[in-house]
Write a protein that holds these residues in place. Structure first.
Motif, PDB file in Angstrom:
ATOM      1  N   UNK A 137      -0.763   8.609   1.957  1.00  0.00           N
ATOM      2  CA  UNK A 137      -1.976   7.364   1.762  1.00  0.00           C
ATOM      3  C   UNK A 137      -1.016   6.482   0.572  1.00  0.00           C
ATOM      4  N   UNK A 138      -1.774   5.468   0.161  1.00  0.00           N
ATOM      5  CA  UNK A 138      -1.496   5.427  -1.227  1.00  0.00           C
ATOM      6  C   UNK A 138      -1.822   5.944  -2.174  1.00  0.00           C
ATOM      7  N   UNK A 139      -2.162   6.898  -2.499  1.00  0.00           N
ATOM      8  CA  UNK A 139      -1.829   8.178  -3.542  1.00  0.00           C
ATOM      9  C   UNK A 139      -0.731   8.650  -3.524  1.00  0.00           C
ATOM     10  N   UNK A 140       0.151   8.282  -3.783  1.00  0.00           N
ATOM     11  CA  UNK A 140       1.661   8.612  -4.006  1.00  0.00           C
ATOM     12  C   UNK A 140       2.091   7.495  -4.843  1.00  0.00           C
ATOM     13  N   UNK A 180      10.455  15.655   2.387  1.00  0.00           N
ATOM     14  CA  UNK A 180       9.853  15.964   3.816  1.00  0.00           C
ATOM     15  C   UNK A 180      11.027  14.443   4.816  1.00  0.00           C
ATOM     16  N   UNK A 181      11.302  15.854   5.629  1.00  0.00           N
ATOM     17  CA  UNK A 181      12.211  15.092   6.598  1.00  0.00           C
ATOM     18  C   UNK A 181      11.836  13.602   7.221  1.00  0.00           C
ATOM     19  N   UNK A 182      12.128  12.515   7.271  1.00  0.00           N
ATOM     20  CA  UNK A 182      12.420  10.876   7.615  1.00  0.00           C
ATOM     21  C   UNK A 182      11.367  11.337   9.065  1.00  0.00           C
ATOM     22  N   UNK A 183      11.589  12.062   9.837  1.00  0.00           N
ATOM     23  CA  UNK A 183      11.444  12.551  11.574  1.00  0.00           C
ATOM     24  C   UNK A 183       9.729  13.364  11.487  1.00  0.00           C
ATOM     25  N   UNK A 184       9.487  13.673   9.748  1.00  0.00           N
ATOM     26  CA  UNK A 184       7.804  14.346   9.964  1.00  0.00           C
ATOM     27  C   UNK A 184       7.317  13.404   9.173  1.00  0.00           C
ATOM     28  N   UNK A 185       7.663  11.704   9.305  1.00  0.00           N
ATOM     29  CA  UNK A 185       6.554  10.990   8.020  1.00  0.00           C
ATOM     30  C   UNK A 185       5.280  10.652   9.244  1.00  0.00           C
ATOM     31  N   UNK A 186       4.700  10.491   8.266  1.00  0.00           N
ATOM     32  CA  UNK A 186       2.783   9.063   8.842  1.00  0.00           C
ATOM     33  C   UNK A 186       3.264   8.773   7.421  1.00  0.00           C
ATOM     34  N   UNK A 187       2.952   6.911   7.933  1.00  0.00           N
ATOM     35  CA  UNK A 187       2.153   6.471   6.454  1.00  0.00           C
ATOM     36  C   UNK A 187       0.764   6.007   7.342  1.00  0.00           C
ATOM     37  N   UNK A 188      -0.386   5.819   5.905  1.00  0.00           N
ATOM     38  CA  UNK A 188      -1.636   5.474   6.180  1.00  0.00           C
ATOM     39  C   UNK A 188      -2.189   4.700   5.006  1.00  0.00           C
ATOM     40  N   UNK A 189      -3.551   4.422   5.289  1.00  0.00           N
ATOM     41  CA  UNK A 189      -4.062   3.644   4.234  1.00  0.00           C
ATOM     42  C   UNK A 189      -5.548   4.435   3.929  1.00  0.00           C
ATOM     43  N   UNK A 230      -7.841   3.873   4.042  1.00  0.00           N
ATOM     44  CA  UNK A 230      -9.061   2.798   3.971  1.00  0.00           C
ATOM     45  C   UNK A 230     -10.387   3.243   4.693  1.00  0.00           C
ATOM     46  N   UNK A 231     -11.683   3.242   3.896  1.00  0.00           N
ATOM     47  CA  UNK A 231     -11.584   1.839   2.714  1.00  0.00           C
ATOM     48  C   UNK A 231     -11.680   2.972   1.436  1.00  0.00           C
ATOM     49  N   UNK A 232     -11.328   3.880   2.167  1.00  0.00           N
ATOM     50  CA  UNK A 232     -11.233   4.557   0.299  1.00  0.00           C
ATOM     51  C   UNK A 232      -9.440   4.467  -0.173  1.00  0.00           C
ATOM     52  N   UNK A 233      -9.320   5.134  -1.371  1.00  0.00           N
ATOM     53  CA  UNK A 233      -8.006   4.966  -2.305  1.00  0.00           C
ATOM     54  C   UNK A 233      -6.448   4.412  -1.895  1.00  0.00           C
ATOM     55  N   UNK A 234      -7.082   2.513  -1.951  1.00  0.00           N
ATOM     56  CA  UNK A 234      -6.589   1.892  -2.240  1.00  0.00           C
ATOM     57  C   UNK A 234      -5.258   1.948  -3.076  1.00  0.00           C
ATOM     58  N   UNK A 235      -3.871   1.697  -3.295  1.00  0.00           N
ATOM     59  CA  UNK A 235      -3.264   1.614  -3.390  1.00  0.00           C
ATOM     60  C   UNK A 235      -2.466   0.757  -4.630  1.00  0.00           C
ATOM     61  N   UNK A 236      -1.858   1.200  -5.523  1.00  0.00           N
ATOM     62  CA  UNK A 236      -1.349   0.438  -6.625  1.00  0.00           C
ATOM     63  C   UNK A 236      -1.094  -0.806  -6.095  1.00  0.00           C
ATOM     64  N   UNK A 237      -0.661  -2.341  -6.528  1.00  0.00           N
ATOM     65  CA  UNK A 237      -1.132  -2.974  -7.383  1.00  0.00           C
ATOM     66  C   UNK A 237      -3.346  -3.045  -7.479  1.00  0.00           C
ATOM     67  N   UNK A 265       1.574  -2.066   3.407  1.00  0.00           N
ATOM     68  CA  UNK A 265       2.909  -2.282   2.964  1.00  0.00           C
ATOM     69  C   UNK A 265       3.409  -1.533   1.920  1.00  0.00           C
ATOM     70  N   UNK A 266       1.779  -2.443   0.681  1.00  0.00           N
ATOM     71  CA  UNK A 266       2.213  -0.998  -0.696  1.00  0.00           C
ATOM     72  C   UNK A 266       2.818   0.505  -0.958  1.00  0.00           C
ATOM     73  N   UNK A 267       2.022   1.211   0.162  1.00  0.00           N
ATOM     74  CA  UNK A 267       2.092   2.991   0.740  1.00  0.00           C
ATOM     75  C   UNK A 267       3.884   2.097   1.224  1.00  0.00           C
ATOM     76  N   UNK A 268       3.864   1.587   2.326  1.00  0.00           N
ATOM     77  CA  UNK A 268       5.212   2.010   2.837  1.00  0.00           C
ATOM     78  C   UNK A 268       6.424   2.102   1.997  1.00  0.00           C
ATOM     79  N   UNK A 269       6.469   0.325   1.137  1.00  0.00           N
ATOM     80  CA  UNK A 269       7.291   0.514   0.070  1.00  0.00           C
ATOM     81  C   UNK A 269       7.710   1.167  -0.618  1.00  0.00           C
ATOM     82  N   UNK A 270       6.500   2.285  -1.728  1.00  0.00           N
ATOM     83  CA  UNK A 270       6.679   3.135  -2.127  1.00  0.00           C
ATOM     84  C   UNK A 270       7.356   4.346  -1.029  1.00  0.00           C
TER      85      UNK A 270
END
Length: 260
Positions: A177-180, A195-204, A206-213, A225-230
């Protein structure tokens, strides 16, 4: 394509959209978020979560009771199995154990989690697991009652590499999540690198834990997309590859999503 593998669309704060969820979804679609899994946290609102998935083609649903929902009606196995039959319910959960905020009712949490694991196993659906400061008990219950063929995901992961490794040995995915993006999340960033790429998921989540910025704001799927970029930067790959891989992982974990 980006997929928000864990959000609570029924709980989004929609003031800036005039109360219109469609506008919030369009804002996410405009930045490449093409699928969203709306995750249930109690049975009182399960029908509302499913209704959202019925209304929007790019939204899926899950049904479960969060470990911190102390006043929620306790689940019975048959109720969860009945919900699992719905076309757009692609997972059980979220459920799990949280000893960080609530260590005074461990037995209740464990029994609730066990029922969810049994429902996931019998329905052949994956389970979405919330775990915090309950590493051993979470993994022990998964081993004892889970379906390791269909498995599930440890969502909003903030635990150790050792737990991630053991969970992946049990056929589980790790969702970030955005905690990263938070300044104090150095340990989590090291876990993500491993973590191997084939075991990763991303999430928000939301409405909790908004990522930087966006910290301090109410979170929403358009911030994925901010989680994905990081995560992409940590893995040393392009954003496009990260999006492609995590989308493939999503449909591999939640195969029912491909047919609804």
């Amino acid at each position: 394509m980006l997929i928000d593998s864990h959000c609570h669309l029924d709980r989004l704060k929609l003031d800036c959209y005039g109360g219109d969820l469609e506008k919030a979804l369009n804002a996410a679609r405009q930045v490449g978020v093409e699928r969203m899994l709306c995750v249930g946290i109690d049975l009182e609102h399960a029908d509302a979560v499913i209704h959202l998935a019925e209304t929007y083609q790019d939204v899926y649903a899950s049904v479960g009771i969060h470990p911190l929902e102390k006043d929620a009606a306790e689940p019975d196995l048959q109720t969860l199995l009945d919900y699992a039959r719905h076309t757009k319910v692609i997972a059980i959960g979220e459920s799990g154990l949280d000893y960080y905020y609530s260590a005074d009712n461990k037995a209740v949490q464990q029994e609730r989690f066990k029922i969810h694991l049994q429902a996931a196993a019998q329905s052949q659906l994956p389970i979405i697991v919330h775990t915090r400061d309950a590493r051993k008990d979470t993994l022990d219950l998964i081993r004892q009652h889970g379906n390791l063929d269909r498995a599930g995901v440890l969502h909003c992961f903030t635990e150790s590499w050792e737990m991630a490794r053991e969970a992946m040995e049990l056929n589980y995915f790790i969702s970030i999540s955005g905690i990263v993006t938070f300044r104090n999340a150095a340990e989590l960033r090291e876990v993500v690198k491993k973590v191997p790429l084939d075991r990763l998921l991303i999430e928000t989540d939301s409405p909790y834990l908004a990522p930087v910025p966006h910290r301090g704001k109410s979170n929403e799927p358009r911030y994925l997309p901010d989680v994905a970029k990081c995560v992409a930067e940590l893995k040393g790959i392009s954003g496009e590859e990260l999006a492609e891989v995590t989308s493939e992982n999503f449909f591999r974990l939640f195969p029912k999503a491909a047919s609804c």
